[in-house]
Design a protein around this motif. Structure first.
Motif, PDB file in Angstrom:
ATOM      1  N   PHE A  11      16.423 -99.775  28.164  1.00 54.81           N
ATOM      2  CA  PHE A  11      16.693 -99.125  26.879  1.00 54.81           C
ATOM      3  C   PHE A  11      15.438 -99.063  26.010  1.00 54.81           C
ATOM      4  O   PHE A  11      15.065 -97.993  25.494  1.00 54.81           O
ATOM      5  CB  PHE A  11      17.809 -99.891  26.166  1.00 54.81           C
ATOM      6  N   LEU A  12      14.748-100.186  25.843  1.00 51.49           N
ATOM      7  CA  LEU A  12      13.535-100.201  25.030  1.00 51.49           C
ATOM      8  C   LEU A  12      12.353 -99.588  25.771  1.00 51.49           C
ATOM      9  O   LEU A  12      11.551 -98.857  25.188  1.00 51.49           O
ATOM     10  CB  LEU A  12      13.205-101.627  24.604  1.00 51.49           C
ATOM     11  N   GLY A  13      12.229 -99.891  27.067  1.00 54.19           N
ATOM     12  CA  GLY A  13      11.090 -99.405  27.828  1.00 54.19           C
ATOM     13  C   GLY A  13      11.027 -97.890  27.906  1.00 54.19           C
ATOM     14  O   GLY A  13       9.947 -97.291  27.805  1.00 54.19           O
ATOM     15  N   THR A  14      12.180 -97.244  28.086  1.00 55.22           N
ATOM     16  CA  THR A  14      12.215 -95.785  28.152  1.00 55.22           C
ATOM     17  C   THR A  14      11.702 -95.166  26.863  1.00 55.22           C
ATOM     18  O   THR A  14      10.882 -94.235  26.871  1.00 55.22           O
ATOM     19  CB  THR A  14      13.651 -95.298  28.421  1.00 55.22           C
ATOM     20  N   ARG A  15      12.153 -95.706  25.749  1.00 54.85           N
ATOM     21  CA  ARG A  15      11.758 -95.148  24.452  1.00 54.85           C
ATOM     22  C   ARG A  15      10.319 -95.501  24.096  1.00 54.85           C
ATOM     23  O   ARG A  15       9.623 -94.705  23.458  1.00 54.85           O
ATOM     24  CB  ARG A  15      12.751 -95.610  23.386  1.00 54.85           C
ATOM     25  N   LEU A  16       9.867 -96.677  24.526  1.00 52.05           N
ATOM     26  CA  LEU A  16       8.468 -97.023  24.273  1.00 52.05           C
ATOM     27  C   LEU A  16       7.546 -96.118  25.081  1.00 52.05           C
ATOM     28  O   LEU A  16       6.509 -95.662  24.563  1.00 52.05           O
ATOM     29  CB  LEU A  16       8.221 -98.489  24.619  1.00 52.05           C
ATOM     30  N   ALA A  17       7.894 -95.840  26.327  1.00 55.45           N
ATOM     31  CA  ALA A  17       7.064 -94.959  27.147  1.00 55.45           C
ATOM     32  C   ALA A  17       6.965 -93.575  26.514  1.00 55.45           C
ATOM     33  O   ALA A  17       5.885 -92.968  26.481  1.00 55.45           O
ATOM     34  CB  ALA A  17       7.638 -94.863  28.560  1.00 55.45           C
ATOM     35  N   GLU A  18       8.090 -93.067  26.008  1.00 57.78           N
ATOM     36  CA  GLU A  18       8.078 -91.753  25.342  1.00 57.78           C
ATOM     37  C   GLU A  18       7.176 -91.774  24.122  1.00 57.78           C
ATOM     38  O   GLU A  18       6.403 -90.832  23.892  1.00 57.78           O
ATOM     39  CB  GLU A  18       9.504 -91.373  24.942  1.00 57.78           C
ATOM     40  N   ARG A  19       7.271 -92.833  23.344  1.00 51.59           N
ATOM     41  CA  ARG A  19       6.476 -92.930  22.116  1.00 51.59           C
ATOM     42  C   ARG A  19       4.986 -93.063  22.436  1.00 51.59           C
ATOM     43  O   ARG A  19       4.143 -92.394  21.801  1.00 51.59           O
ATOM     44  CB  ARG A  19       6.967 -94.127  21.306  1.00 51.59           C
ATOM     45  N   VAL A 158      -2.635-112.641  24.099  1.00 47.12           N
ATOM     46  CA  VAL A 158      -1.239-112.565  24.509  1.00 47.12           C
ATOM     47  C   VAL A 158      -0.357-112.583  23.269  1.00 47.12           C
ATOM     48  O   VAL A 158      -0.481-113.478  22.427  1.00 47.12           O
ATOM     49  CB  VAL A 158      -0.858-113.735  25.445  1.00 47.12           C
ATOM     50  N   VAL A 159       0.515-111.596  23.170  1.00 45.43           N
ATOM     51  CA  VAL A 159       1.494-111.528  22.082  1.00 45.43           C
ATOM     52  C   VAL A 159       2.881-111.646  22.704  1.00 45.43           C
ATOM     53  O   VAL A 159       3.221-110.898  23.626  1.00 45.43           O
ATOM     54  CB  VAL A 159       1.384-110.208  21.296  1.00 45.43           C
ATOM     55  N   ARG A 160       3.659-112.611  22.212  1.00 48.40           N
ATOM     56  CA  ARG A 160       5.013-112.808  22.733  1.00 48.40           C
ATOM     57  C   ARG A 160       6.006-112.209  21.738  1.00 48.40           C
ATOM     58  O   ARG A 160       6.169-112.725  20.624  1.00 48.40           O
ATOM     59  CB  ARG A 160       5.257-114.293  22.981  1.00 48.40           C
ATOM     60  N   LEU A 161       6.650-111.133  22.159  1.00 49.51           N
ATOM     61  CA  LEU A 161       7.513-110.349  21.275  1.00 49.51           C
ATOM     62  C   LEU A 161       8.904-110.974  21.213  1.00 49.51           C
ATOM     63  O   LEU A 161       9.755-110.698  22.069  1.00 49.51           O
ATOM     64  CB  LEU A 161       7.623-108.912  21.785  1.00 49.51           C
ATOM     65  N   ARG A 162       9.149-111.796  20.205  1.00 48.66           N
ATOM     66  CA  ARG A 162      10.478-112.393  20.043  1.00 48.66           C
ATOM     67  C   ARG A 162      11.383-111.375  19.346  1.00 48.66           C
ATOM     68  O   ARG A 162      11.581-111.400  18.129  1.00 48.66           O
ATOM     69  CB  ARG A 162      10.384-113.706  19.266  1.00 48.66           C
ATOM     70  N   ALA A 207       6.313-101.550  15.435  1.00 49.50           N
ATOM     71  CA  ALA A 207       5.751-102.900  15.490  1.00 49.50           C
ATOM     72  C   ALA A 207       5.014-103.133  16.807  1.00 49.50           C
ATOM     73  O   ALA A 207       3.955-103.780  16.835  1.00 49.50           O
ATOM     74  CB  ALA A 207       6.852-103.936  15.299  1.00 49.50           C
ATOM     75  N   THR A 208       5.559-102.616  17.891  1.00 48.52           N
ATOM     76  CA  THR A 208       4.910-102.787  19.191  1.00 48.52           C
ATOM     77  C   THR A 208       3.552-102.100  19.209  1.00 48.52           C
ATOM     78  O   THR A 208       2.553-102.675  19.657  1.00 48.52           O
ATOM     79  CB  THR A 208       5.817-102.243  20.308  1.00 48.52           C
ATOM     80  N   LEU A 209       3.487-100.877  18.702  1.00 51.78           N
ATOM     81  CA  LEU A 209       2.200-100.184  18.634  1.00 51.78           C
ATOM     82  C   LEU A 209       1.252-100.882  17.670  1.00 51.78           C
ATOM     83  O   LEU A 209       0.040-100.972  17.922  1.00 51.78           O
ATOM     84  CB  LEU A 209       2.413 -98.725  18.223  1.00 51.78           C
ATOM     85  N   ILE A 217      -4.047-110.650  15.971  1.00 53.91           N
ATOM     86  CA  ILE A 217      -2.709-111.254  16.080  1.00 53.91           C
ATOM     87  C   ILE A 217      -2.454-111.648  17.528  1.00 53.91           C
ATOM     88  O   ILE A 217      -2.571-110.825  18.442  1.00 53.91           O
ATOM     89  CB  ILE A 217      -1.615-110.291  15.592  1.00 53.91           C
ATOM     90  N   ALA A 218      -2.086-112.901  17.736  1.00 55.39           N
ATOM     91  CA  ALA A 218      -1.743-113.406  19.058  1.00 55.39           C
ATOM     92  C   ALA A 218      -0.653-114.459  18.908  1.00 55.39           C
ATOM     93  O   ALA A 218      -0.385-114.943  17.806  1.00 55.39           O
ATOM     94  CB  ALA A 218      -2.969-113.997  19.756  1.00 55.39           C
ATOM     95  N   GLY A 219      -0.014-114.790  20.038  1.00 53.37           N
ATOM     96  CA  GLY A 219       1.042-115.789  20.009  1.00 53.37           C
ATOM     97  C   GLY A 219       2.391-115.160  19.729  1.00 53.37           C
ATOM     98  O   GLY A 219       2.585-113.953  19.837  1.00 53.37           O
ATOM     99  N   PRO A 220       3.364-115.972  19.323  1.00 53.30           N
ATOM    100  CA  PRO A 220       4.713-115.442  19.088  1.00 53.30           C
ATOM    101  C   PRO A 220       4.792-114.598  17.821  1.00 53.30           C
ATOM    102  O   PRO A 220       4.183-114.925  16.805  1.00 53.30           O
ATOM    103  CB  PRO A 220       5.570-116.703  18.966  1.00 53.30           C
ATOM    104  N   VAL A 221       5.545-113.509  17.906  1.00 59.92           N
ATOM    105  CA  VAL A 221       5.788-112.637  16.752  1.00 59.92           C
ATOM    106  C   VAL A 221       7.277-112.305  16.731  1.00 59.92           C
ATOM    107  O   VAL A 221       7.816-111.775  17.706  1.00 59.92           O
ATOM    108  CB  VAL A 221       4.966-111.338  16.829  1.00 59.92           C
ATOM    109  N   ASN A 222       7.924-112.608  15.617  1.00 56.48           N
ATOM    110  CA  ASN A 222       9.336-112.254  15.456  1.00 56.48           C
ATOM    111  C   ASN A 222       9.442-110.771  15.126  1.00 56.48           C
ATOM    112  O   ASN A 222       9.067-110.346  14.030  1.00 56.48           O
ATOM    113  CB  ASN A 222       9.969-113.085  14.344  1.00 56.48           C
ATOM    114  N   VAL A 223       9.943-109.999  16.082  1.00 52.50           N
ATOM    115  CA  VAL A 223      10.071-108.556  15.873  1.00 52.50           C
ATOM    116  C   VAL A 223      11.505-108.294  15.412  1.00 52.50           C
ATOM    117  O   VAL A 223      12.397-107.907  16.181  1.00 52.50           O
ATOM    118  CB  VAL A 223       9.724-107.775  17.149  1.00 52.50           C
TER     119      VAL A 223
END
Length: 299
Positions: A11-19, A158-162, A207-209, A217-223
């Protein structure tokens, strides 16, 4: 950038690839089947197999791979799949990155994680520096995030997308709820006092972009969105926007019968704040739940 994307069919990957493609980036998708075109490369994360040359071609790696936590009723086999699908993919990518010569390594690895890291926080708000909580998803997140360490130890950012609960009518938290709400047979889950860390799909993509570009910015990030709400508040607002009643609460026992082990997680209260994004002045387009739901239901 040249971006290597794992989990591109979700669900997220498809839309991220499009973006990413719309923004002019070059995307290569990792797939477990035979590639269908020149933008796909085969890998086998369960066996730890990935051609290092594929990774060396990338400026950035984004890993969203993992079995959906709400896709099936949880039993022991599905719990195992939830864990291994995340840890195997992350381990394969991180160790492959670390094994490359320094000049060939991608600049950044954005690796999916989840707010499940925090477990049940009740009414207590938590930020990225909070320790891992207790429970199945917290345990999964702990080993999932630990699997990124080879890349981190090799000097890669490394960014960990929480990630919280992305809102869009075609997937995530909203899709399975729309029909019951429209039929007027929906309501809060259990007591409704549990906190929901939502985010609009548009803000998740932004936020991902944003994090791809922010070398500081590195480490955990609350998205997540900046204004979490309780399940009862979410239910009332969704019902208001759909112009439907939401007066039939779903008892905890009924959830346990319907969802199995996932019921415990559905009733967990996770009050998460996006401290890293807030400090970085990330520009939310939908900072409130009414705005996020309006966007999710109409676009």
């Amino acid at each position: 950038m040249r971006i290597l994307l794992a989990g591109a069919s979700g669900f997220l990957g498809t839309r991220l690839a499009e973006r990413l493609t719309a923004d002019g980036h070059q995307i290569t998708r990792l797939v477990r089947r035979s590639p269908r075109d020149s933008q796909e490369r085969r890998w086998d994360p369960a066996a730890g197999q990935l051609d290092p040359a594929v990774v060396a071609e990338a400026d950035a790696v984004v890993n969203l791979a993992g079995a959906g936590v709400g896709d099936k009723r949880w039993d022991d086999n599905y719990r195992r799949l939830i864990r291994t699908s995340r840890v195997d993919s992350t381990t394969t990518l991180a160790t492959t990155i670390a094994g490359l010569p320094a000049a060939d390594r991608p600049r950044v690895l954005l690796n999916s994680s989840a707010v499940g890291w925090y477990g049940n926080t009740g009414d207590r708000a938590v930020e990225e520096d909070a320790p891992a909580g207790e429970g199945f998803l917290a345990d999964v997140c702990r080993v999932w995030e630990a699997a990124t360490r080879p890349a981190e130890d090799a000097g890669v950012r490394v960014v960990r997308l929480r990630t919280g609960l992305p809102l869009h009518r075609d997937g995530g938290l909203l899709k399975p709820q729309l029909l019951p709400f429209k039929l007027g047979i929906a309501g809060r889950l259990g007591s409704g006092r549990q906190w929901l860390p939502w985010i609009s799909l548009v803000d998740w993509l932004d936020a991902t972009l944003f994090l791809l570009d922010r070398d500081d910015i590195a480490g955990p990030v609350n998205v997540v969105g900046p204004n979490p709400v309780t399940n009862a508040e979410f239910t009332r607002e969704l019902a208001r926007q759909l112009h439907r009643p939401a007066v039939i609460p779903i008892p905890a026992l009924a959830l346990k019968v319907a969802l199995g082990g996932f019921a415990h997680e559905a009733l967990t209260s996770t009050r998460v704040l996006p401290a890293v994004l807030t400090r970085a002045a990330f520009p939310y387009q939908h900072p409130t739940l009414p705005a996020a739901l309006q966007k999710a239901l109409t676009n």
